[in-house]
Design an enzyme around this catalytic site. Sequence first.
Site, mmCIF file in Angstrom:
data_model
loop_
_atom_site.group_PDB
_atom_site.id
_atom_site.type_symbol
_atom_site.label_atom_id
_atom_site.label_comp_id
_atom_site.label_asym_id
_atom_site.label_seq_id
_atom_site.Cartn_x
_atom_site.Cartn_y
_atom_site.Cartn_z
ATOM 1 N N TRP A 353 -7.485 2.845 5.628
ATOM 2 C CA TRP A 353 -7.802 2.060 6.517
ATOM 3 C C TRP A 353 -6.959 1.048 6.950
ATOM 4 O O TRP A 353 -6.919 0.322 8.178
ATOM 5 C CB TRP A 353 -8.985 1.184 5.916
ATOM 6 N N ASP A 354 -5.752 0.826 6.283
ATOM 7 C CA ASP A 354 -4.618 0.150 6.581
ATOM 8 C C ASP A 354 -4.040 0.436 8.194
ATOM 9 O O ASP A 354 -3.688 -0.387 8.771
ATOM 10 C CB ASP A 354 -3.511 0.437 5.709
ATOM 11 N N GLU A 494 -10.659 -4.658 -3.991
ATOM 12 C CA GLU A 494 -10.869 -3.727 -5.022
ATOM 13 C C GLU A 494 -10.867 -4.157 -6.380
ATOM 14 O O GLU A 494 -10.780 -3.186 -7.297
ATOM 15 C CB GLU A 494 -9.889 -2.608 -4.722
ATOM 16 N N LYS A 607 -8.899 -9.573 -4.847
ATOM 17 C CA LYS A 607 -7.571 -9.177 -4.628
ATOM 18 C C LYS A 607 -7.133 -9.352 -3.496
ATOM 19 O O LYS A 607 -5.885 -9.372 -2.991
ATOM 20 C CB LYS A 607 -7.534 -7.550 -4.991
ATOM 21 N N GLN A 608 -8.204 -9.341 -2.266
ATOM 22 C CA GLN A 608 -7.575 -9.724 -0.834
ATOM 23 C C GLN A 608 -8.941 -10.013 -0.046
ATOM 24 O O GLN A 608 -10.161 -9.960 -0.685
ATOM 25 C CB GLN A 608 -7.358 -8.468 -0.338
HETATM 26 O O1 IFM Z 1 -5.997 0.231 1.527
HETATM 27 C C1 IFM Z 1 -5.148 -0.604 0.542
HETATM 28 C C2 IFM Z 1 -6.248 -1.227 -0.171
HETATM 29 O O2 IFM Z 1 -6.767 -2.076 0.663
HETATM 30 C C3 IFM Z 1 -5.532 -2.032 -1.269
HETATM 31 N N1 IFM Z 1 -4.768 -1.187 -2.360
HETATM 32 C C4 IFM Z 1 -3.858 -0.364 -1.558
HETATM 33 C C5 IFM Z 1 -4.261 0.571 -0.250
HETATM 34 C C6 IFM Z 1 -3.272 1.205 0.378
HETATM 35 O O3 IFM Z 1 -2.296 0.048 0.870
#
Ligand code: IFM
Length: 743
Positions: A353-354, A494, A607-608
């Site tokens: 999804w990045d 995550e 995490k984000q």
């Molecule tokens: O897609 C990301 C995810 O949101 C966080 N872990 C790494 C992945 C790839 O960059």
Amino acid sequence: MTYPNLTPERAAMNELHADGLRAGDPATWQLTEDAFAVGAQLHSETVFTIGNGQLCVRGSFEEGHPGDHPASFMHGVWDDMPVSVTELANLPRWWGIDLWFDGDRFRLDTGRLLDFTRSLDLLTGVLSRSLRWEAPSGAVVELGFERFVDFSSPHRAAVRVSIATDRAVQVRTRAGLDAHVENTGLLHWRVVDQGAGDAAAWLHTRTRATGIDLACACEVTLDGVEADATAGGTDGVPTIEHSFELQPRRAVVLTKQVAIVSGIDAADPVAEATGLARESAGAGWDALRAASDSAWLQAWARTDVVIGGDPEAQLALRFSLFQLLIAAPRFTENASIGAKTLSGFGYRHHVFWDTETFMVPPFSYSQPEIARNMLMYRWHGLAGAREKARANGHRGAQFPWESAGTGAEVTPSWMADPGDRTKLIRVWAGDIEIHITADIALAVMQYWQVTGDDAFICGYGAELVLDGAVFWASAAKREDDGSYHFRNVVGPDEYHDRVDDNAYTNHLAAWHLRTAGIVAGWLAGHHPERWAQLSAALAIDAAELDHWETVAAAMYLPVGTDGLLEQFTGYFALRDVDVAELRDPARTTSMQQRYGFEGITETQVLKQPDVLMLAYLLPELFTGEALARNYAYYDPRTDHEHGSSLGPAISAVMACRAGQPEVGYQHFLRAARADLRDVRHNAGDGIHGASAGGLWQAVVFGFAGLEVIADGWHTTPMLPKHWTRVEFGFEHRGVRQRVVVEA
Ligand code: IFM
């Protein structure tokens, strides 16, 4: 093949602006290192990656170095390995040049390095290295390496080295092609054939599992000295050698013109590659550079963002854009940008999804034809997405969490525990991180909104959005409370997997279903034939459209007090964060590494951004007060320093929207430094592409506050105190716009 399509007017305008690009602080166009540090060589190899949107090469030395990760990748050249490893095959080493001085082989782990500079010119994509090296024999050699990948066409590159010494020295040079390369231990190539003559060498290889042919060819010239060339080499390594005596202070230049063509792009790749290399040698270095430089200038004229008053921010943003420009598929619509771009082995080049959430938007606004290529990659992958939905018992298109050549799901189910590599950890993302289907729809709609490209929507985009909606409607389950739920999912954060009713996922699913209804209505009204065909193919009838509305309306959308959203059911009951620990500047590992994969799930540490990611993408869901409330709650609970690299840039935008640009600037710096300072100690695996795309979004959508609305666009600037200016262009419905924000 799709090539960038510059109209004459657009090209003329770009030429004009190109002159302006050179103005300003030249240091903000240069990435330079003045010393060689063995411990940092993998990081340096990554950040000095160059490329042209088809082919990239890491900044690995021409002569090699112990412990290096030399690599070059080309879009489309995927290979499979047992136990479902799919990755781009590291191309045969085409940039290598080996040198001997009085029998001493040149390499920086021998002799003595007296001087060293490596520099990447972001404006032209030329990587240079100049050094003085004392050979074990005592001879002092001056070497100047230069290389570039032709930005004006997909298959060419060139390398050269100038050589001078302080005394008469017997020099031997070897330039060739080498099929004996690996992807961190995995071998992808079989040698089919090879050849070498006095001035040219070629190599034909084939990927072991996917059977993709690849031809590499090089033409080698030596200027400044008379020397006979000898063709040679071993199996898989055709070479051309020169031997000569070099007089003191008489420079010679060895030039290697390279062409690399896969069987995807040509019926006879060997003929194509050898022909292209010959043509390059005939045209010469300067002619190839001129074509490449001009293509770069045109790209920069459309992409550059000027930041006044902050050289670090300016360089970081140009570096990020450079990394996206070299990785973005400029010559094909069958490829996209992987999470770690084409600059390393990380995540095996898989597309997450990045790409749609972080990397497509800069292109939708600046070079829409590239964004279109990236969205077309998803359209070509629809069969894989449909198969994934089917395998999970659903209808429609469920896009894979990780995608490679075919659009099938390629997320590994297990990974080695970074803390103890003898243990395996279950990776759930491929099974249950389902939000990506809506993320792709969002990117399509954003592209449409800014470009007005109805033809794309009619031909392809609508199908992505509609079949994604079919998936959501078939996967959502109505429960006894009358609501639709998505249980056992992973949201953007995550650190918490296998959760119920993740706010981000549920809201995006509802948004996707409603949006698909609008797209269906538009298609039926404006392109009835296409609607008739697509609705029949996707089995979308009136009952299905009603069902979408029902599911969207009855989606379980967790709302807490005062507009504070609960990230998922049960989140607020988790142990709250220890702020002192989370914000401890001495901490060097992520909170997940500290608490363990299970332990972290028992805390509220993120995490984000997750709820804030939702607020970023769908701001209409939040009143000003609700935004402030959610920002105040979730931002301090996020592991900004060591969590996901995707987070900081979005946190920067959200800080601006919460009226705190100085806090936003701190987040911005975290994203700006992600790769340049290797803050997560993993930049050696490749560039964090999402962080790079996010950095553009932080400046354009955050600090400049650009918003495209139904009938135009406006800005709500919020510059950090020391920024004097932000200036950039973007294309709105085919018309170039210029935005200047002054402090
Ligand atoms: O897609 C990301 C995810 O949101 C966080 N872990 C790494 C992945 C790839 O960059």
